[in-house]
Design a protein around this motif. Structure first.
Motif, PDB file in Angstrom:
ATOM      1  N   SER A  58       0.852  -1.184   0.000  1.00 44.64           N
ATOM      2  CA  SER A  58       0.000   0.000   0.000  1.00 44.64           C
ATOM      3  C   SER A  58       0.889   1.236   0.000  1.00 44.64           C
ATOM      4  CB  SER A  58      -0.928   0.017   1.219  1.00 44.64           C
ATOM      5  OG  SER A  58      -0.180   0.054   2.417  1.00 44.64           O
ATOM      6  N   GLY A  59       0.273   2.376  -0.282  1.00 43.06           N
ATOM      7  CA  GLY A  59       0.999   3.633  -0.210  1.00 43.06           C
ATOM      8  C   GLY A  59       1.394   4.242  -1.534  1.00 43.06           C
ATOM      9  N   GLY A  60       1.133   3.538  -2.622  1.00 40.82           N
ATOM     10  CA  GLY A  60       1.466   4.100  -3.916  1.00 40.82           C
ATOM     11  C   GLY A  60       0.511   5.226  -4.301  1.00 40.82           C
ATOM     12  N   TYR A  73       8.789  -1.245   5.115  1.00 39.52           N
ATOM     13  CA  TYR A  73       8.483   0.057   4.544  1.00 39.52           C
ATOM     14  C   TYR A  73       9.537   0.461   3.517  1.00 39.52           C
ATOM     15  CZ  TYR A  73       5.690   0.289   8.816  1.00 39.52           C
ATOM     16  OH  TYR A  73       4.794   0.024   9.820  1.00 39.52           O
ATOM     17  N   LEU A  74       9.128   1.304   2.608  1.00 39.24           N
ATOM     18  CA  LEU A  74      10.078   1.937   1.694  1.00 39.24           C
ATOM     19  C   LEU A  74       9.757   3.425   1.676  1.00 39.24           C
ATOM     20  CD1 LEU A  74      12.431   1.417  -0.301  1.00 39.24           C
ATOM     21  CD2 LEU A  74      10.707   1.451  -2.122  1.00 39.24           C
ATOM     22  N   GLN A  75      10.597   4.195   2.310  1.00 40.25           N
ATOM     23  CA  GLN A  75      10.444   5.649   2.290  1.00 40.25           C
ATOM     24  C   GLN A  75      11.153   6.176   1.057  1.00 40.25           C
ATOM     25  OE1 GLN A  75       8.775   7.801   4.446  1.00 40.25           O
ATOM     26  NE2 GLN A  75       9.265   9.345   2.893  1.00 40.25           N
ATOM     27  N   MET A  76      10.414   6.869   0.218  1.00 42.10           N
ATOM     28  CA  MET A  76      10.952   7.362  -1.044  1.00 42.10           C
ATOM     29  C   MET A  76      10.899   8.884  -1.038  1.00 42.10           C
ATOM     30  SD  MET A  76       9.274   4.637  -3.701  1.00 42.10           S
ATOM     31  CE  MET A  76       7.617   5.274  -3.519  1.00 42.10           C
ATOM     32  N   ASN A  77      12.055   9.496  -1.083  1.00 41.73           N
ATOM     33  CA  ASN A  77      12.160  10.957  -1.105  1.00 41.73           C
ATOM     34  C   ASN A  77      12.780  11.412  -2.423  1.00 41.73           C
ATOM     35  OD1 ASN A  77      11.209  11.021   1.579  1.00 41.73           O
ATOM     36  ND2 ASN A  77      13.291  10.845   2.383  1.00 41.73           N
ATOM     37  N   LYS A  92      20.010   5.183  -4.164  1.00 40.58           N
ATOM     38  CA  LYS A  92      20.834   5.429  -2.972  1.00 40.58           C
ATOM     39  C   LYS A  92      20.773   6.894  -2.578  1.00 40.58           C
ATOM     40  CE  LYS A  92      24.210   1.700  -3.412  1.00 40.58           C
ATOM     41  NZ  LYS A  92      25.602   1.333  -3.764  1.00 40.58           N
ATOM     42  N   GLY A  93      20.579   7.107  -1.282  1.00 44.44           N
ATOM     43  CA  GLY A  93      20.509   8.475  -0.781  1.00 44.44           C
ATOM     44  C   GLY A  93      19.116   9.072  -0.842  1.00 44.44           C
ATOM     45  N   ARG A  94      18.215   8.409  -1.562  1.00 44.34           N
ATOM     46  CA  ARG A  94      16.844   8.935  -1.676  1.00 44.34           C
ATOM     47  C   ARG A  94      15.808   8.009  -1.033  1.00 44.34           C
ATOM     48  NH1 ARG A  94      14.540   9.383  -6.571  1.00 44.34           N
ATOM     49  NH2 ARG A  94      15.740   7.680  -7.522  1.00 44.34           N
ATOM     50  N   PHE A  95      16.041   6.717  -1.108  1.00 44.97           N
ATOM     51  CA  PHE A  95      15.105   5.733  -0.577  1.00 44.97           C
ATOM     52  C   PHE A  95      15.685   5.075   0.667  1.00 44.97           C
ATOM     53  CE2 PHE A  95      12.834   4.466  -4.822  1.00 44.97           C
ATOM     54  CZ  PHE A  95      12.580   5.803  -5.082  1.00 44.97           C
ATOM     55  N   THR A  96      14.786   4.708   1.584  1.00 42.44           N
ATOM     56  CA  THR A  96      15.206   3.998   2.787  1.00 42.44           C
ATOM     57  C   THR A  96      14.249   2.851   3.053  1.00 42.44           C
ATOM     58  OG1 THR A  96      16.080   6.050   3.752  1.00 42.44           O
ATOM     59  CG2 THR A  96      15.705   4.197   5.244  1.00 42.44           C
ATOM     60  N   SER A 110       7.507  12.961  -1.990  1.00 40.86           N
ATOM     61  CA  SER A 110       7.807  11.771  -1.206  1.00 40.86           C
ATOM     62  C   SER A 110       6.595  10.858  -1.113  1.00 40.86           C
ATOM     63  CB  SER A 110       8.245  12.153   0.216  1.00 40.86           C
ATOM     64  OG  SER A 110       9.424  12.925   0.217  1.00 40.86           O
ATOM     65  N   LEU A 111       6.878   9.586  -0.964  1.00 43.87           N
ATOM     66  CA  LEU A 111       5.853   8.587  -0.681  1.00 43.87           C
ATOM     67  C   LEU A 111       6.459   7.553   0.259  1.00 43.87           C
ATOM     68  CD1 LEU A 111       4.241   7.747  -4.163  1.00 43.87           C
ATOM     69  CD2 LEU A 111       3.116   8.872  -2.248  1.00 43.87           C
ATOM     70  N   ARG A 112       5.611   6.911   1.041  1.00 46.73           N
ATOM     71  CA  ARG A 112       6.055   5.782   1.847  1.00 46.73           C
ATOM     72  C   ARG A 112       5.205   4.576   1.500  1.00 46.73           C
ATOM     73  NH1 ARG A 112       6.375   4.575   8.350  1.00 46.73           N
ATOM     74  NH2 ARG A 112       4.114   4.380   8.121  1.00 46.73           N
ATOM     75  N   LEU A 113       5.864   3.557   1.028  1.00 44.34           N
ATOM     76  CA  LEU A 113       5.193   2.303   0.725  1.00 44.34           C
ATOM     77  C   LEU A 113       5.257   1.390   1.943  1.00 44.34           C
ATOM     78  CD1 LEU A 113       6.561   1.537  -2.862  1.00 44.34           C
ATOM     79  CD2 LEU A 113       4.629   2.983  -2.176  1.00 44.34           C
TER      80      LEU A 113
END
Length: 115
Positions: free
Chosen positions: A7-9, A79-83, A64-68, A17-20
């Motif tokens: 979820s989260g898309g 979770y996948l935090q996408m900035n 790298k550096g944008r997603f966690t 930003s989005l968090r999956l």
């Protein structure tokens, strides 16, 4: 057997930003690796990020550096935090779980980044 539900898309503007989230149907404590993959139209599915049971992570160079990636074993969720999202991040994102003998996939969630 593990069922995975992403979820989260959604639709977001570039630099947003989005968090999956990926919720598993049972405990992920013993699952060796949890990961996020993505597939854009006309392209092969590629690994975005992975996290192992002991917490080590790896990322595709492009994120790298944008997603966690992170995991909450108590909530059976990854979770996948996408900035700083870019239009080239547009794809369907899939959650993956891998044990020593099995691999499971979620149905995917669409992420669309507009320029």
């Amino acid at each position: 057997q593990v069922q995975l539900m992403e979820s989260g898309g959604g639709l977001v503007q570039a630099e947003g930003s989005l968090r999956l989230s990926c919720a598993a149907s049972r405990s992920i404590f013993s699952i060796n690796v949890m990961g996020w993959y993505r597939q854009a139209p006309g392209k092969q599915r590629e690994l975005v990020a992975a996290i192992r049971s002991k917490g080590s992570t790896n990322y595709a160079d492009s994120v790298k550096g944008r997603f966690t990636i992170s995991r909450d074993n108590a909530k059976n969720t990854v979770y996948l935090q996408m900035n700083s999202l870019k239009p080239e991040d547009t794809a369907k994102y899939y959650c993956n779980a891998a044990s020593t003998s099995s691999i499971w996939w979620g149905q995917g969630t669409q992420v669309t980044v507009s320029s």
